[in-house]
Motif scaffolding. Structure first.
Motif, PDB file in Angstrom:
ATOM      1  N   ARG A   5       0.355   2.171  26.911  1.00  0.00           N
ATOM      2  CA  ARG A   5       1.584   1.400  27.065  1.00  0.00           C
ATOM      3  C   ARG A   5       2.269   1.294  25.714  1.00  0.00           C
ATOM      4  O   ARG A   5       1.712   0.749  24.761  1.00  0.00           O
ATOM      5  CB  ARG A   5       1.267   0.010  27.609  1.00  0.00           C
ATOM      6  CG  ARG A   5       2.517  -0.828  27.853  1.00  0.00           C
ATOM      7  CD  ARG A   5       2.204  -2.080  28.662  1.00  0.00           C
ATOM      8  NE  ARG A   5       3.435  -2.804  28.991  1.00  0.00           N
ATOM      9  CZ  ARG A   5       4.235  -2.474  29.988  1.00  0.00           C
ATOM     10  NH1 ARG A   5       3.944  -1.452  30.760  1.00  0.00           N
ATOM     11  NH2 ARG A   5       5.339  -3.170  30.221  1.00  0.00           N
ATOM     12  N   CYS A   6       3.477   1.831  25.618  1.00  0.00           N
ATOM     13  CA  CYS A   6       4.241   1.703  24.373  1.00  0.00           C
ATOM     14  C   CYS A   6       4.858   0.307  24.357  1.00  0.00           C
ATOM     15  O   CYS A   6       5.598  -0.050  25.271  1.00  0.00           O
ATOM     16  CB  CYS A   6       5.324   2.774  24.278  1.00  0.00           C
ATOM     17  SG  CYS A   6       6.392   2.509  22.852  1.00  0.00           S
ATOM     18  N   PRO A   7       4.557  -0.480  23.332  1.00  0.00           N
ATOM     19  CA  PRO A   7       5.067  -1.858  23.320  1.00  0.00           C
ATOM     20  C   PRO A   7       6.573  -1.926  23.074  1.00  0.00           C
ATOM     21  O   PRO A   7       7.181  -2.966  23.318  1.00  0.00           O
ATOM     22  CB  PRO A   7       4.290  -2.514  22.177  1.00  0.00           C
ATOM     23  CG  PRO A   7       3.892  -1.390  21.291  1.00  0.00           C
ATOM     24  CD  PRO A   7       3.729  -0.187  22.164  1.00  0.00           C
ATOM     25  N   TYR A   8       7.163  -0.849  22.595  1.00  0.00           N
ATOM     26  CA  TYR A   8       8.621  -0.861  22.383  1.00  0.00           C
ATOM     27  C   TYR A   8       9.333  -0.414  23.649  1.00  0.00           C
ATOM     28  O   TYR A   8      10.287  -1.037  24.107  1.00  0.00           O
ATOM     29  CB  TYR A   8       9.011   0.054  21.226  1.00  0.00           C
ATOM     30  CG  TYR A   8       8.245  -0.237  19.956  1.00  0.00           C
ATOM     31  CD1 TYR A   8       8.479  -1.410  19.233  1.00  0.00           C
ATOM     32  CD2 TYR A   8       7.271   0.636  19.487  1.00  0.00           C
ATOM     33  CE1 TYR A   8       7.764  -1.696  18.072  1.00  0.00           C
ATOM     34  CE2 TYR A   8       6.564   0.368  18.334  1.00  0.00           C
ATOM     35  CZ  TYR A   8       6.811  -0.793  17.626  1.00  0.00           C
ATOM     36  OH  TYR A   8       6.100  -1.063  16.500  1.00  0.00           O
ATOM     37  N   CYS A   9       8.868   0.698  24.229  1.00  0.00           N
ATOM     38  CA  CYS A   9       9.480   1.205  25.458  1.00  0.00           C
ATOM     39  C   CYS A   9       9.066   0.358  26.660  1.00  0.00           C
ATOM     40  O   CYS A   9       9.678   0.464  27.726  1.00  0.00           O
ATOM     41  CB  CYS A   9       9.087   2.654  25.701  1.00  0.00           C
ATOM     42  SG  CYS A   9       9.617   3.770  24.400  1.00  0.00           S
ATOM     43  N   GLU A  10       8.008  -0.440  26.488  1.00  0.00           N
ATOM     44  CA  GLU A  10       7.465  -1.261  27.577  1.00  0.00           C
ATOM     45  C   GLU A  10       7.211  -0.408  28.809  1.00  0.00           C
ATOM     46  O   GLU A  10       7.634  -0.731  29.917  1.00  0.00           O
ATOM     47  CB  GLU A  10       8.411  -2.430  27.884  1.00  0.00           C
ATOM     48  CG  GLU A  10       8.553  -3.362  26.688  1.00  0.00           C
ATOM     49  CD  GLU A  10       9.347  -4.619  27.005  1.00  0.00           C
ATOM     50  OE1 GLU A  10      10.077  -4.600  28.007  1.00  0.00           O
ATOM     51  OE2 GLU A  10       9.201  -5.598  26.250  1.00  0.00           O
ATOM     52  N   ARG A  59       1.409   6.635  17.637  1.00  0.00           N
ATOM     53  CA  ARG A  59       2.856   6.800  17.503  1.00  0.00           C
ATOM     54  C   ARG A  59       3.377   7.413  18.786  1.00  0.00           C
ATOM     55  O   ARG A  59       2.832   8.400  19.286  1.00  0.00           O
ATOM     56  CB  ARG A  59       3.180   7.706  16.315  1.00  0.00           C
ATOM     57  CG  ARG A  59       4.662   7.851  16.101  1.00  0.00           C
ATOM     58  CD  ARG A  59       4.982   8.723  14.905  1.00  0.00           C
ATOM     59  NE  ARG A  59       6.437   8.909  14.845  1.00  0.00           N
ATOM     60  CZ  ARG A  59       7.038   9.983  14.365  1.00  0.00           C
ATOM     61  NH1 ARG A  59       6.310  10.976  13.869  1.00  0.00           N
ATOM     62  NH2 ARG A  59       8.338  10.080  14.372  1.00  0.00           N
ATOM     63  N   HIS A  60       4.429   6.825  19.321  1.00  0.00           N
ATOM     64  CA  HIS A  60       5.045   7.357  20.547  1.00  0.00           C
ATOM     65  C   HIS A  60       5.953   8.513  20.149  1.00  0.00           C
ATOM     66  O   HIS A  60       7.172   8.441  20.255  1.00  0.00           O
ATOM     67  CB  HIS A  60       5.823   6.245  21.247  1.00  0.00           C
ATOM     68  CG  HIS A  60       6.181   6.578  22.659  1.00  0.00           C
ATOM     69  ND1 HIS A  60       6.978   5.792  23.443  1.00  0.00           N
ATOM     70  CD2 HIS A  60       5.822   7.642  23.444  1.00  0.00           C
ATOM     71  CE1 HIS A  60       7.126   6.353  24.640  1.00  0.00           C
ATOM     72  NE2 HIS A  60       6.440   7.476  24.664  1.00  0.00           N
ATOM     73  N   ILE A  61       5.286   9.596  19.702  1.00  0.00           N
ATOM     74  CA  ILE A  61       6.028  10.648  18.991  1.00  0.00           C
ATOM     75  C   ILE A  61       6.998  11.391  19.897  1.00  0.00           C
ATOM     76  O   ILE A  61       8.058  11.816  19.461  1.00  0.00           O
ATOM     77  CB  ILE A  61       5.034  11.598  18.268  1.00  0.00           C
ATOM     78  CG1 ILE A  61       5.778  12.541  17.324  1.00  0.00           C
ATOM     79  CG2 ILE A  61       4.174  12.357  19.260  1.00  0.00           C
ATOM     80  CD1 ILE A  61       4.889  13.175  16.283  1.00  0.00           C
ATOM     81  N   GLY A  63       8.489   9.993  22.413  1.00  0.00           N
ATOM     82  CA  GLY A  63       9.244   8.955  23.111  1.00  0.00           C
ATOM     83  C   GLY A  63      10.159   8.315  22.094  1.00  0.00           C
ATOM     84  O   GLY A  63      11.015   8.983  21.520  1.00  0.00           O
ATOM     85  N   CYS A  64       9.906   7.052  21.795  1.00  0.00           N
ATOM     86  CA  CYS A  64      10.772   6.348  20.855  1.00  0.00           C
ATOM     87  C   CYS A  64      10.469   6.717  19.407  1.00  0.00           C
ATOM     88  O   CYS A  64      11.225   6.365  18.508  1.00  0.00           O
ATOM     89  CB  CYS A  64      10.632   4.845  21.055  1.00  0.00           C
ATOM     90  SG  CYS A  64       8.954   4.243  20.760  1.00  0.00           S
ATOM     91  N   GLY A  65       9.335   7.399  19.168  1.00  0.00           N
ATOM     92  CA  GLY A  65       9.010   7.832  17.812  1.00  0.00           C
ATOM     93  C   GLY A  65       8.393   6.754  16.946  1.00  0.00           C
ATOM     94  O   GLY A  65       8.144   6.980  15.761  1.00  0.00           O
TER      95      GLY A  65
HETATM   96 ZN   LIG Z   1       7.991   4.119  22.876  1.00  0.00          ZN
END
Ligand SMILES: [Zn+2]
Lengths: 91, 1001
Positions: A5-10, A59-61, A63-65
């Protein structure tokens, strides 16, 4: 393949979208020149390898990076939580 | 009616038989009725060159048994004759090679899982010249010479190695090994699918079906997969019980019909769940066309399904264990449950006169059903001291004698088939029984493989004599694999998962689980692992030699290491290890279960990733130009790069020499588009870059470039490139071709997590800019007429935005050849016309195109490093003779450069090497030593990192990393080689124009 789970992209996303980035909460000394050789070696190389919960960076490389932290159980591979970089390790 | 169609079938068979050249034997062991085969549909098949008949619905194993054939292979190590042991995925013996048209051959398939089709052609394995006459069987005479650990023991010490290579290896390679790999490319197509579901249920036996019905009725998205062609598991052979008031097999048909009518449920037969990975990610292999006589072109042969399930339900059943007794591996010895499967599912009698030996109640069912089909069951030997309960009672009532407390003492072989067994009674008396099959049971092992893949805990269970899987979040085990012992219990567990009411069960003859026994394994040739020929004695020997962990016993004896992964033998291996170690089985534990559950073909795993799709290819915007110039390409990571441009008849060496000479004499043009490029912008961009590179960058003037080296935090060189300052807050940074992604990731890491206060933004522009390098004394002359600004005074290491031949360009005066040079960056779409314009100018002036090989030679002549060639992650800038940023404030890696190890005088430093014989080329990677023929064990002083023929010097040159290299200039050393040392002299690493006069020209 983990689901993370990416905490930024939720959002829950498959592991190939992410890149592992080593142990979390390793603080780079503000003034490296003031550290002893032993302290610097500790910072560079010495890492815990626990059986159980580990805090690690991802790192959500693709995705949001952005970099974030995750608590993962090294036995079950379950990810207990993810949280933004810079935030303290949850209890 | 059945009888009539049967007779028709027989007639047809005899007619077909006359049409064949080979011998055609009617399937004499087929029952008159029963089974789930289609008796009206004959199928011809060929095994080891002989033609036979089977029925639609047969497996290859059942069809062979219907023809009275038990002998199907030779064993791996001793070439002992082996028969069909089981009726399922656990089969260790009956491995065959299947052949189809078009070079299709598949080795090591289990005959028990091959569905028969018209014209099937199979051959046995591990025999030469034939199954009945096999010279390798002589190996069994040498059995004492091949004990456990033979390989390890033989290879100890140099003498063992020699013996191994000269004597044992050629012998064993000829004799051992399983089937042969196909020699032709695979003509089939394989597909790859991804799917999600609420519930993935593995195994369509009673437990799995009950779970699927309950979840499906709830509206959940269900995938129910089963490795067999026909779903149903043990329901397929349940001929007594009533479920929900109807016969079990009718209940099965009704349930499958209900499931197939549900749009939210997909039932997948012929689909093996071969692995269960973290977070409920399952790998499934679906065999789509293997069972068809003429597979259509429109279908893939197999599909790989990667399924992510919210919930995984494992209903994988249990596998029967064989008994341990001397010569327990002979053709005709079969699991009792398998014999019952062959009878009830395929209408095949595995023998006419059978003996049953068991340590478990389930074999009594086999006795009852075989007797009912007219097979003579001579005796049931129960190794346990008493046989009570409804099943033994029923057997006694059927007139079959039961011997309790006895054991099997041996078997006798005649014409490669069991013909009698020696039974010992409790009172010590022994007797030979003539029989054509010995059916055995030693209890059952729950199939916990997938649960173990998912890291479920395994708990020893005394009643089963096996490990049962515990539950973990999201993964449930139900049915026999979780210790359920009855049909009713299995159905109830499946229903309970979804809080449903299970259907009632009546008239079931329940089977109690049995712990199994090691009785009979004490002496003689007792096989534990049939596929790898591991005996009980091997295991005792391993323990005797000090092996304690089952993981070690497994590796030392090779028990459980076959393609069957010890499905039938592992529990005996654990139990024997425990017994020999004086421990309880629970203390000994189990070995690790690893995917795949059964072998998966490479085709399934590769899917469409083959040929052009095997690996992604990156090409530059100028790729077609290089193709048109007949370039020879090389792979650099995923990139295709032009290596050299040979003219007719030129070798690579000649072409490279010409390209280098022409570039240094006039000019050369090179496609450098693969360089990584990162746009760095923001008020703190200069400060940010200054902290990431060794070189001082804050003072860099807009319009200037600097060569810069990037270190890891540990102080080692990780990348290099050009930092160009376009404006106060705007930089264009290049990276190595292979380092682009790594460098951006490294930069982002520090930007986001260490210095989030810096106002700086990073963008990868690798794909946006094409780069044409123009190098050589006439490079400027080529460019000037095309430029819309005056560049005649542009100094070395300057950068300008200007229009070149109509294209908006970023022009850098930089050099990687040592010549006056430029790199023209233009947006990708402008690159081809600009290339054409420059190409015309180049030709007019007598210049050349050059490729990566000439580029490498020219940079080596100048002593310029290549990351990954002169560096290997252990090299500091000081080692390379580059600035170390001592005067700068902190930057990444700086602190590490003063760690004690980094200051040692004998660190390996970059030097040049000149061979005494200028014609000799050194080998990259070769070791540097002080003597021509150093004794073994002499440590190397360093190694050659680059070696080329230098056209400029007219001789070979090399770069090397050498301990204390800069203090050794002029020394004579040797480069170790297969034909002795090559004498070299240590030189500075810059071979050409060390003052840089050409560069600034
Ligand atoms: Zn993300």
């Amino acid at each position: 393949m983990l689901i993370i789970r990416c905490p930024y992209c939720e959002a829950n996303r498959p592991e190939p979208e992410f890149r592992h980035a080593g142990a979390a909460h390793i603080v780079r000394p503000l003034d490296p020149s003031a550290t002893t050789d032993a302290e610097w070696a500790e910072f560079l190389y010495h890492r815990d390898n626990p059986r159980g919960t580990v805090a690690e960076r991802w790192r959500h490389i693709h995705g949001c990076g952005r970099f974030f932290n995750a608590l993962r159980d090294t036995v079950s591979d379950r990810i207990l939580s993810t949280y933004p970089a810079g935030q303290g390790r949850p209890e | 009616m059945i009888g009539a169609s049967r007779q028709e079938g027989m007639m047809q068979r005899l007619l077909v038989g006359r049409m064949f050249q080979g011998r055609l034997v009617p399937d004499s062991m087929r029952t008159e009725a029963g089974g789930r085969i289609d008796r009206a549909r004959d199928l011809r098949f060929r095994f080891d060159g002989v033609d036979y008949l089977g029925c639609e619905g047969d497996t290859l194993a059942s069809a062979l048994l219907a023809n009275g054939i038990h002998l199907v292979g030779r064993s791996f190590k001793y070439h002992r004759p082996r028969g069909i042991l089981s009726a399922g995925a656990e089969e260790p013996n009956a491995l065959v090679t299947l052949r189809r048209d078009g070079g299709r051959t598949t080795p090591n398939l289990r005959a028990t899982q091959i569905e028969l089709y018209e014209g099937l052609e199979a051959t046995s394995q591990n025999r030469w010249p034939s199954l009945s006459t096999d010279f390798g069987a002589l190996a069994s005479l040498a059995a004492p010479l091949l004990p456990a650990g033979f390989f390890y023991k033989t290879m100890l010490g140099p003498r063992g190695w020699k013996l191994w290579h000269r004597l044992f290896e050629p012998l064993l390679r000829r004799g051992a090994g399983l089937g042969h790999a196909p020699t032709q490319p695979d003509p089939d197509r394989y597909a790859r699918y991804h799917d999600h579901c609420d519930v993935l249920i593995v195994g369509a036996g009673p437990a799995g079906l009950a779970a699927a019905l309950a979840a499906g009725r709830e509206g959940q998205r269900v995938i129910l997969c089963d490795e067999q062609a026909e779903p149903g598991g043990t329901l397929l052979t349940e001929i007594r019980a009533l479920v929900d008031g109807i016969p079990a097999r009718e209940f099965l048909a009704r349930s499958l019909a209900e499931l197939s009518a549900m749009p939210n449920v997909r039932v997948m037969p012929r689909t093996t769940a071969f692995g269960l990975y973290p977070h409920n990610h399952a790998g499934l292999a679906e065999r789509v066309t293997d069972h068809l006589a003429a597979p259509g072109q429109d279908l893939p042969r197999e599909r790989l399904w990667q399924i992510r399930a919210a919930r995984v339900v494992l209903a994988t059943g249990a596998i029967e264990r064989p008994l341990l007794f001397p010569n327990n591996d002979r053709p005709g010895v079969m699991l009792a449950g398998a014999a019952r499967d062959y009878l009830l599912r395929y209408g095949v009698k595995v023998g006419n006169h059978v003996v049953i030996a068991t340590a478990c109640d389930s074999a009594y069912l086999t006795a009852l059903d075989l007797a009912a089909a007219g097979v003579e069951v001579k005796v049931v030997l129960d190794l346990r001291s008493s046989a009570e309960g409804p099943l033994p009672e029923a057997v006694r009532k059927a007139g079959i004698p039961i011997l309790t407390g006895g054991r099997v003492l041996g078997t006798h072989l005649r014409r490669l088939r069991l013909d009698s067994v020696l039974l010992g009674r409790a009172d010590g008396r022994t007797r030979w029984f003539d029989c054509d099959a010995l059916l055995v049971s030693n209890g059952h092992t729950p199939t916990a493989h997938l649960a173990a893949h998912a890291r479920a805990p395994m708990h020893w269970n005394d009643t089963w004599g096996a490990f049962l899987p515990g539950s973990i979040e999201g993964v449930a085990s139900i049915g026999a694999c979780a210790g359920a012992t009855t049909l009713a219990e299995a159905l109830a567990q499946g229903a309970a998962l979804f809080a449903a009411v299970p259907p009632p069960v009546e008239a079931e003859l329940p089977i109690a689980p049995a712990p199994g026994t090691l009785q009979g394994a004490e002496t003689g040739c007792v096989f534990v692992d049939l596929q790898n020929d591991v005996t009980a004695q091997d295991i005792r020997m391993a323990v005797g030699e000090g092996f304690r962990s089952v993981e070690h016993v497994k590796r030392y004896t090779a028990g459980g290491l076959g393609t069957d992964q010890g499905k039938t033998g592992n529990m005996a291996l654990f139990a024997l290890t425990a017994a020999a170690s004086g421990l309880a089985p629970a203390q000994v534990g189990t070995t690790t279960f690893r995917p795949p559950y059964t072998p998966v073909t490479f085709g399934t795993l590769a899917g469409p990733a083959r040929g052009d799709l095997f690996d992604p290819v990156r090409t530059t915007p100028l790729h077609d130009k290089a193709v048109a110039e007949a370039a020879v390409f090389e792979d650099v990571g995923p990139w295709k790069r032009a290596r050299y441009f040979p003219r007719k008849g030129e070798t690579m060496h000649e072409a490279v020499a010409r390209e280098v000479a022409a570039t240094r004499a006039t000019a050369g043009m090179f496609d450098a588009s693969t360089l990584g490029k990162i746009e760095v912008m923001g008020p703190d961009a200069a400060e940010f870059l200054n902290r990431l590179y060794v070189n001082a960058l804050t003072g860099l003037k807009p319009g200037s470039c600097r060569y810069a080296v990037m270190l890891s935090e540990a102080g080692f060189v990780m990348d290099d490139g050009i930092v160009a300052r376009l404006a106060e807050n705007h930089f264009h940074v290049t990276t190595t071709t292979g380092g682009a992604a790594r460098v951006l990731h490294h930069m982002e890491d520090y930007r986001q997590t260490e210095w989030p206060d810096l106002r700086v933004w990073l963008t990868s522009t690798t794909e946006h800019w094409a780069v044409i390098a123009l190098q050589g004394p006439k490079a400027r002359e080529i460019l000037i007429p095309l430029c819309e600004a005056d560049i005649s005074a542009l100094p070395h290491m300057a950068v300008r935005d200007l229009t070149i031949a109509g294209a908006p360009a970023r022009l850098m005066r930089v050099s990687f050849t040592g010549e006056l040079g430029f790199e023209v960056n233009v947006p990708a779409r402008h690159a081809p016309p600009l290339w054409d314009a420059l190409r015309a100018r180049l030709a007019a002036i007598g210049g050349t195109l050059y490729g990566t090989e000439a580029m490498h030679v020219m940079r080596a002549e100048k002593g310029y490093i290549i990351i990954g060639q002169e560096t290997d992650g252990t090299v500091t800038p000081g080692d390379l003779g580059l600035p170390e940023g001592r005067a700068k404030p902190d930057f990444v890696g700086k602190r590490s450069l003063t760690r004690p190890d980094m200051l040692l005088p004998d660190r390996r430093q970059l030097v040049g090497l000149l061979t005494e014989n200028p014609a000799v080329m050194l080998e990259e990677g070769a070791q540097l030593v002080t003597e021509a023929s150093p004794p073994p064990g002499t440590p190397a002083l360093g190694h050659v990192t680059s070696a080329y023929h230098s056209p400029a010097l007219g001789r070979s040159i090399a770069l090397a990393l050498l301990a204390g290299g800069r203090t050794r200039l002029g020394q004579r050393l040797f480069v170790a080689g297969p034909r002795g040392g090559i004498a070299v002299t240590v030189a500075p690493p810059v071979f050409l124009d060390p003052e840089g006069a050409r560069l600034h020209g």
